[in-house]
Design a protein around this motif. Structure first.
Motif, PDB file in Angstrom:
ATOM      1  N   ILE A 182       0.181 -15.013   5.896  1.00 52.53           N
ATOM      2  CA  ILE A 182       0.827 -13.711   6.068  1.00 52.53           C
ATOM      3  C   ILE A 182       2.307 -13.811   6.432  1.00 52.53           C
ATOM      4  O   ILE A 182       3.059 -12.864   6.218  1.00 52.53           O
ATOM      5  CB  ILE A 182       0.061 -12.859   7.098  1.00 52.53           C
ATOM      6  N   ASP A 183       2.750 -14.927   6.965  1.00 58.10           N
ATOM      7  CA  ASP A 183       4.147 -15.038   7.393  1.00 58.10           C
ATOM      8  C   ASP A 183       5.162 -14.739   6.276  1.00 58.10           C
ATOM      9  O   ASP A 183       6.142 -14.039   6.524  1.00 58.10           O
ATOM     10  CB  ASP A 183       4.419 -16.411   8.009  1.00 58.10           C
ATOM     11  N   PRO A 184       4.969 -15.235   5.056  1.00 60.21           N
ATOM     12  CA  PRO A 184       5.975 -14.934   4.016  1.00 60.21           C
ATOM     13  C   PRO A 184       6.066 -13.451   3.654  1.00 60.21           C
ATOM     14  O   PRO A 184       7.126 -12.965   3.277  1.00 60.21           O
ATOM     15  CB  PRO A 184       5.509 -15.742   2.811  1.00 60.21           C
ATOM     16  N   VAL A 185       4.961 -12.714   3.760  1.00 64.98           N
ATOM     17  CA  VAL A 185       4.964 -11.313   3.333  1.00 64.98           C
ATOM     18  C   VAL A 185       5.000 -10.327   4.492  1.00 64.98           C
ATOM     19  O   VAL A 185       5.038  -9.115   4.271  1.00 64.98           O
ATOM     20  CB  VAL A 185       3.731 -11.013   2.446  1.00 64.98           C
ATOM     21  N   LYS A 186       5.002 -10.822   5.688  1.00 70.72           N
ATOM     22  CA  LYS A 186       4.983  -9.944   6.859  1.00 70.72           C
ATOM     23  C   LYS A 186       6.168  -8.976   6.899  1.00 70.72           C
ATOM     24  O   LYS A 186       5.982  -7.783   7.163  1.00 70.72           O
ATOM     25  CB  LYS A 186       4.921 -10.788   8.126  1.00 70.72           C
ATOM     26  N   PRO A 187       7.416  -9.424   6.634  1.00 71.88           N
ATOM     27  CA  PRO A 187       8.534  -8.467   6.647  1.00 71.88           C
ATOM     28  C   PRO A 187       8.384  -7.356   5.607  1.00 71.88           C
ATOM     29  O   PRO A 187       8.743  -6.207   5.866  1.00 71.88           O
ATOM     30  CB  PRO A 187       9.757  -9.325   6.338  1.00 71.88           C
ATOM     31  N   ILE A 188       7.808  -7.687   4.455  1.00 70.94           N
ATOM     32  CA  ILE A 188       7.606  -6.677   3.402  1.00 70.94           C
ATOM     33  C   ILE A 188       6.614  -5.623   3.883  1.00 70.94           C
ATOM     34  O   ILE A 188       6.851  -4.415   3.739  1.00 70.94           O
ATOM     35  CB  ILE A 188       7.092  -7.348   2.104  1.00 70.94           C
ATOM     36  N   ILE A 189       5.519  -6.067   4.448  1.00 75.58           N
ATOM     37  CA  ILE A 189       4.491  -5.133   4.915  1.00 75.58           C
ATOM     38  C   ILE A 189       5.023  -4.259   6.044  1.00 75.58           C
ATOM     39  O   ILE A 189       4.787  -3.043   6.067  1.00 75.58           O
ATOM     40  CB  ILE A 189       3.236  -5.909   5.369  1.00 75.58           C
ATOM     41  N   ILE A 190       5.767  -4.846   6.954  1.00 78.51           N
ATOM     42  CA  ILE A 190       6.343  -4.061   8.057  1.00 78.51           C
ATOM     43  C   ILE A 190       7.320  -3.024   7.528  1.00 78.51           C
ATOM     44  O   ILE A 190       7.330  -1.877   7.973  1.00 78.51           O
ATOM     45  CB  ILE A 190       7.011  -4.994   9.089  1.00 78.51           C
ATOM     46  N   ARG A 191       8.134  -3.411   6.535  1.00 79.26           N
ATOM     47  CA  ARG A 191       9.063  -2.461   5.935  1.00 79.26           C
ATOM     48  C   ARG A 191       8.306  -1.323   5.270  1.00 79.26           C
ATOM     49  O   ARG A 191       8.676  -0.153   5.383  1.00 79.26           O
ATOM     50  CB  ARG A 191       9.974  -3.174   4.927  1.00 79.26           C
ATOM     51  N   TRP A 192       7.216  -1.643   4.544  1.00 82.29           N
ATOM     52  CA  TRP A 192       6.405  -0.611   3.904  1.00 82.29           C
ATOM     53  C   TRP A 192       5.834   0.349   4.944  1.00 82.29           C
ATOM     54  O   TRP A 192       5.834   1.566   4.733  1.00 82.29           O
ATOM     55  CB  TRP A 192       5.248  -1.234   3.135  1.00 82.29           C
TER      56      TRP A 192
ATOM     57  N   CYS B 173      -6.933   0.535   0.155  1.00 78.37           N
ATOM     58  CA  CYS B 173      -8.187   1.117  -0.318  1.00 78.37           C
ATOM     59  C   CYS B 173      -8.009   1.837  -1.645  1.00 78.37           C
ATOM     60  O   CYS B 173      -8.878   1.798  -2.504  1.00 78.37           O
ATOM     61  CB  CYS B 173      -8.740   2.088   0.714  1.00 78.37           C
ATOM     62  N   SER B 174      -6.885   2.483  -1.836  1.00 78.76           N
ATOM     63  CA  SER B 174      -6.710   3.282  -3.046  1.00 78.76           C
ATOM     64  C   SER B 174      -6.394   2.419  -4.268  1.00 78.76           C
ATOM     65  O   SER B 174      -6.862   2.685  -5.355  1.00 78.76           O
ATOM     66  CB  SER B 174      -5.618   4.326  -2.848  1.00 78.76           C
ATOM     67  N   ASN B 175      -5.593   1.369  -4.095  1.00 78.06           N
ATOM     68  CA  ASN B 175      -5.230   0.558  -5.253  1.00 78.06           C
ATOM     69  C   ASN B 175      -4.904  -0.873  -4.820  1.00 78.06           C
ATOM     70  O   ASN B 175      -3.744  -1.226  -4.655  1.00 78.06           O
ATOM     71  CB  ASN B 175      -4.039   1.191  -5.977  1.00 78.06           C
ATOM     72  N   PRO B 176      -5.909  -1.731  -4.652  1.00 78.57           N
ATOM     73  CA  PRO B 176      -5.647  -3.085  -4.168  1.00 78.57           C
ATOM     74  C   PRO B 176      -4.866  -3.942  -5.156  1.00 78.57           C
ATOM     75  O   PRO B 176      -4.090  -4.803  -4.754  1.00 78.57           O
ATOM     76  CB  PRO B 176      -7.031  -3.653  -3.920  1.00 78.57           C
ATOM     77  N   GLN B 177      -5.022  -3.727  -6.468  1.00 75.03           N
ATOM     78  CA  GLN B 177      -4.293  -4.547  -7.443  1.00 75.03           C
ATOM     79  C   GLN B 177      -2.796  -4.300  -7.344  1.00 75.03           C
ATOM     80  O   GLN B 177      -2.003  -5.233  -7.358  1.00 75.03           O
ATOM     81  CB  GLN B 177      -4.773  -4.260  -8.875  1.00 75.03           C
ATOM     82  N   THR B 178      -2.398  -3.050  -7.238  1.00 77.51           N
ATOM     83  CA  THR B 178      -0.982  -2.725  -7.151  1.00 77.51           C
ATOM     84  C   THR B 178      -0.366  -3.332  -5.898  1.00 77.51           C
ATOM     85  O   THR B 178       0.709  -3.922  -5.949  1.00 77.51           O
ATOM     86  CB  THR B 178      -0.784  -1.200  -7.129  1.00 77.51           C
ATOM     87  N   LEU B 179      -1.063  -3.233  -4.784  1.00 82.69           N
ATOM     88  CA  LEU B 179      -0.562  -3.791  -3.536  1.00 82.69           C
ATOM     89  C   LEU B 179      -0.424  -5.306  -3.644  1.00 82.69           C
ATOM     90  O   LEU B 179       0.590  -5.877  -3.258  1.00 82.69           O
ATOM     91  CB  LEU B 179      -1.480  -3.419  -2.380  1.00 82.69           C
ATOM     92  N   GLY B 180      -1.423  -5.958  -4.226  1.00 85.81           N
ATOM     93  CA  GLY B 180      -1.375  -7.405  -4.401  1.00 85.81           C
ATOM     94  C   GLY B 180      -0.250  -7.821  -5.318  1.00 85.81           C
ATOM     95  O   GLY B 180       0.435  -8.817  -5.072  1.00 85.81           O
ATOM     96  N   GLU B 181      -0.023  -7.078  -6.394  1.00 90.57           N
ATOM     97  CA  GLU B 181       1.057  -7.426  -7.323  1.00 90.57           C
ATOM     98  C   GLU B 181       2.414  -7.264  -6.669  1.00 90.57           C
ATOM     99  O   GLU B 181       3.331  -8.046  -6.884  1.00 90.57           O
ATOM    100  CB  GLU B 181       0.981  -6.528  -8.563  1.00 90.57           C
ATOM    101  N   ARG B 182       2.575  -6.257  -5.840  1.00 94.27           N
ATOM    102  CA  ARG B 182       3.861  -6.029  -5.183  1.00 94.27           C
ATOM    103  C   ARG B 182       4.169  -7.134  -4.168  1.00 94.27           C
ATOM    104  O   ARG B 182       5.313  -7.509  -3.999  1.00 94.27           O
ATOM    105  CB  ARG B 182       3.864  -4.683  -4.472  1.00 94.27           C
ATOM    106  N   ILE B 183       3.154  -7.637  -3.512  1.00 89.28           N
ATOM    107  CA  ILE B 183       3.371  -8.693  -2.522  1.00 89.28           C
ATOM    108  C   ILE B 183       3.803  -9.980  -3.205  1.00 89.28           C
ATOM    109  O   ILE B 183       4.704 -10.666  -2.764  1.00 89.28           O
ATOM    110  CB  ILE B 183       2.119  -8.912  -1.669  1.00 89.28           C
ATOM    111  N   TRP B 184       3.183 -10.335  -4.290  1.00 89.89           N
ATOM    112  CA  TRP B 184       3.405 -11.651  -4.900  1.00 89.89           C
ATOM    113  C   TRP B 184       4.527 -11.655  -5.932  1.00 89.89           C
ATOM    114  O   TRP B 184       4.766 -12.669  -6.570  1.00 89.89           O
ATOM    115  CB  TRP B 184       2.124 -12.177  -5.508  1.00 89.89           C
ATOM    116  N   LEU B 185       5.262 -10.585  -6.095  1.00 87.77           N
ATOM    117  CA  LEU B 185       6.398 -10.594  -7.030  1.00 87.77           C
ATOM    118  C   LEU B 185       7.597 -11.268  -6.453  1.00 87.77           C
ATOM    119  O   LEU B 185       7.820 -11.412  -5.328  1.00 87.77           O
ATOM    120  CB  LEU B 185       6.748  -9.164  -7.425  1.00 87.77           C
TER     121      LEU B 185
END
Length: 96
Positions: A58-68, A84-96
């Protein structure tokens, strides 16, 4: 290593009931040195880490999630991020 409950028991038996160190060692099957160490401790022993805990996932994506999450506080309800509403979209946004 003694647990806090054991230390409390030793201190209670010695100070309140007046048992000797030798008697406590015999009853609790501990050495007299261990009983003395428990009696000398005035504060609760706490565990302290030598270095901070790292979370490699989680450390690499933590700032992104906090900003969101901070942005979502002002966004309308339907535009907020939700796993819950769209896990694929959330996953794609994290790993871009």
């Amino acid at each position: 290593m003694l647990k806090m409950a054991n230390i409390e028991l030793i201190r209670k038996l010695h100070f309140k009931e007046g048992r000797s160190i030798r008697q406590l060692a015999k009853d609790l099957t501990l050495s007299r040195q261990t009983i003395r160490k428990a009696l000398q401790q005035n504060e609760i022993p706490t565990y302290q880490r030598s270095k901070p805990v790292t979370n490699p996932v989680i450390d690499p994506v933590k700032p992104i999630i906090i900003r969101w999450l901070t942005d979502d506080e002002t966004d309308p309800l339907k535009q907020r991020h939700s796993l819950c509403s769209n896990p694929q979209t959330l996953g794609e946004r994290i790993w871009l």
